[in-house]
Design an enzyme around this catalytic site. Structure first.
Site, PDB file in Angstrom:
ATOM      1  N   ASP A 135     -15.709  -1.959 -55.532  1.00  0.00           N
ATOM      2  CA  ASP A 135     -16.430  -0.710 -55.365  1.00  0.00           C
ATOM      3  C   ASP A 135     -15.480   0.471 -55.526  1.00  0.00           C
ATOM      4  O   ASP A 135     -14.288   0.370 -55.231  1.00  0.00           O
ATOM      5  CB  ASP A 135     -17.085  -0.643 -53.978  1.00  0.00           C
ATOM      6  CG  ASP A 135     -18.434  -1.336 -53.940  1.00  0.00           C
ATOM      7  OD1 ASP A 135     -19.072  -1.453 -55.004  1.00  0.00           O
ATOM      8  OD2 ASP A 135     -18.854  -1.756 -52.854  1.00  0.00           O
ATOM      9  N   MET A 136     -16.028   1.605 -55.964  1.00  0.00           N
ATOM     10  CA  MET A 136     -15.244   2.829 -56.045  1.00  0.00           C
ATOM     11  C   MET A 136     -15.653   3.741 -54.897  1.00  0.00           C
ATOM     12  O   MET A 136     -16.838   3.828 -54.555  1.00  0.00           O
ATOM     13  CB  MET A 136     -15.473   3.529 -57.384  1.00  0.00           C
ATOM     14  CG  MET A 136     -14.483   4.640 -57.667  1.00  0.00           C
ATOM     15  SD  MET A 136     -12.765   4.067 -57.818  1.00  0.00           S
ATOM     16  CE  MET A 136     -12.788   3.269 -59.428  1.00  0.00           C
ATOM     17  N   ARG A 185     -19.509  -1.365 -63.662  1.00  0.00           N
ATOM     18  CA  ARG A 185     -20.742  -0.801 -63.086  1.00  0.00           C
ATOM     19  C   ARG A 185     -20.653   0.719 -63.159  1.00  0.00           C
ATOM     20  O   ARG A 185     -19.729   1.321 -62.610  1.00  0.00           O
ATOM     21  CB  ARG A 185     -20.912  -1.229 -61.626  1.00  0.00           C
ATOM     22  CG  ARG A 185     -22.160  -0.625 -60.949  1.00  0.00           C
ATOM     23  CD  ARG A 185     -22.091  -0.770 -59.435  1.00  0.00           C
ATOM     24  NE  ARG A 185     -21.983  -2.152 -59.042  1.00  0.00           N
ATOM     25  CZ  ARG A 185     -21.410  -2.572 -57.899  1.00  0.00           C
ATOM     26  NH1 ARG A 185     -20.873  -1.694 -57.062  1.00  0.00           N
ATOM     27  NH2 ARG A 185     -21.353  -3.844 -57.606  1.00  0.00           N
ATOM     28  N   GLY A 189     -22.554   8.385 -58.474  1.00  0.00           N
ATOM     29  CA  GLY A 189     -21.590   8.785 -57.456  1.00  0.00           C
ATOM     30  C   GLY A 189     -22.281   9.229 -56.189  1.00  0.00           C
ATOM     31  O   GLY A 189     -23.334   9.870 -56.240  1.00  0.00           O
ATOM     32  N   ALA A 190     -21.685   8.891 -55.036  1.00  0.00           N
ATOM     33  CA  ALA A 190     -22.359   9.123 -53.752  1.00  0.00           C
ATOM     34  C   ALA A 190     -21.462   9.741 -52.695  1.00  0.00           C
ATOM     35  O   ALA A 190     -21.750   9.630 -51.509  1.00  0.00           O
ATOM     36  CB  ALA A 190     -22.940   7.805 -53.231  1.00  0.00           C
ATOM     37  N   THR A 227     -28.652   2.483 -61.598  1.00  0.00           N
ATOM     38  CA  THR A 227     -29.480   3.684 -61.532  1.00  0.00           C
ATOM     39  C   THR A 227     -30.885   3.327 -61.075  1.00  0.00           C
ATOM     40  O   THR A 227     -31.360   2.217 -61.331  1.00  0.00           O
ATOM     41  CB  THR A 227     -29.552   4.398 -62.897  1.00  0.00           C
ATOM     42  OG1 THR A 227     -30.335   5.593 -62.773  1.00  0.00           O
ATOM     43  CG2 THR A 227     -30.184   3.506 -63.956  1.00  0.00           C
ATOM     44  N   HIS A 228     -31.538   4.287 -60.381  1.00  0.00           N
ATOM     45  CA  HIS A 228     -32.950   4.142 -60.050  1.00  0.00           C
ATOM     46  C   HIS A 228     -33.799   5.113 -60.854  1.00  0.00           C
ATOM     47  O   HIS A 228     -35.010   5.174 -60.683  1.00  0.00           O
ATOM     48  CB  HIS A 228     -33.174   4.411 -58.550  1.00  0.00           C
ATOM     49  CG  HIS A 228     -32.345   3.548 -57.663  1.00  0.00           C
ATOM     50  ND1 HIS A 228     -31.178   3.979 -57.075  1.00  0.00           N
ATOM     51  CD2 HIS A 228     -32.500   2.254 -57.280  1.00  0.00           C
ATOM     52  CE1 HIS A 228     -30.657   2.994 -56.366  1.00  0.00           C
ATOM     53  NE2 HIS A 228     -31.433   1.942 -56.483  1.00  0.00           N
TER      54      HIS A 228
END
Length: 309
Positions: A135-136, A185, A189-190, A227-228
């Site tokens: 994960d990033m 992946r 970004g979150a 993506t959603h």
């Protein structure tokens, strides 16, 4: 502004205590978290697999500065991987690992410790026939994470990476990683990031996402389209067709609890859809980032905190 406030709250100990201490928040948390144990994770993985979906499991935890806690996270991953193998689910599930949860922030030799711990997780994954994606996290960890990935792929070439389209650097990172055997992946970004390193506007992030997608789809690696957004799903599909990709040569990824009907629809169409499935006790930071991404849940969450949920 609200998204920024929620992301800031994700690292605020006083807010964390308020949220975790209120049992009514659990009804919201359960939308996104599979449970707290490896058994919970495997049970939910089987249910998703029965609906034609693939899974990547995230044992929750991040920003660890305690070596014993990092070692416990490694043990938890090895346990869940062994359980996936015993359940015959390794062909349907991999794991996602945050390096900050396995020692990246430890003083002194944090990067070396994180690499060694990631290697132990990769060994357990390889033993049951699956793999690992790193994960990033926020932009301050990007160089360290990609350095560790390069070292990890010497012995575990299927180890995957996550790149975040809102970072200005990501187009170049996509070019660097769009090579044969590479698994990437791509997400938007979150984390709360300064404008100096990240695009501030959604429209700019979307354009970056598409540019990065083009690079990955036209490369020799395995793109994982996280993506959603229905528009991005359609664009990814079109780019894959233009690049002559088969359905097995890339995949879509969505979070557990978000658009489950769409996840099943895509899988029914013959597309590979992988669900990002989080589990464990350390759910607060992950939950707050999901809340920031889903403003419609904020009113429900607020009612829970006020005791009316």
């Amino acid at each position: 502004m609200l998204r920024t406030a929620l992301l800031a709250a994700a690292r605020e100990p006083r807010v964390r205590h308020l949220v975790e201490a209120n049992p009514l928040t659990r009804s919201v948390v359960d939308r996104y978290i599979a449970g707290t144990t490896a058994q919970d994770a495997v049970r939910t993985t089987r249910a998703l697999a029965d609906h034609g979906l693939h899974v990547t499991l995230d044992h929750l935890g991040e920003d660890t500065t305690d070596a014993d806690k990092a070692a416990a996270t490694v043990a938890a991953y090895r346990t869940v991987l062994d359980s996936l193998g015993s359940a015959g689910l390794a062909d349907r599930a991999e794991v996602s690992v945050k390096l900050s949860a396995v020692g990246q922030f430890l003083p002194g030799d944090g990067a070396k410790i994180a690499l060694a711990n990631a290697q132990r997780i990769c060994e357990a994954a390889a033993a049951v026939g699956t793999t690992v994606t790193l994960d990033m996290e926020d932009h301050t960890t990007t160089d360290s994470t990609l350095d560790i990935l390069r070292d990890l792929r010497v012995d575990f070439p299927s180890a995957g990476a996550v790149l975040q389209a809102y970072l200005r650097r990501t187009e170049q990172d996509c070019r660097d990683l769009a090579s044969a055997g590479s698994r990437v992946r791509l997400c938007k970004g979150a984390y709360a990031e300064p404008e100096s390193v990240a695009f501030p506007d959604k429209s700019e992030v979307d354009r970056s996402y598409v540019r990065c997608l083009k690079t990955l789809m036209n490369g020799e690696g395995y793109p994982m389209v996280a993506t959603h957004d229905p528009r991005m799903v359609a664009i990814a599909d079109d780019l894959a067709q233009r690049a002559g990709r088969s359905p097995e040569s890339f995949e879509f990824q969505m979070l557990y609890g978000i658009r489950p009907a769409e996840q099943e629809r895509l899988a029914a169409e013959g597309k590979r859809l992988r669900v990002y499935l989080a589990y464990g006790d350390e759910w607060y930071g992950y939950f707050m980032r999901r809340l920031a991404e889903r403003p419609a849940n904020i009113a429900f969450f607020a009612r829970s905190l006020l005791g009316r949920g």
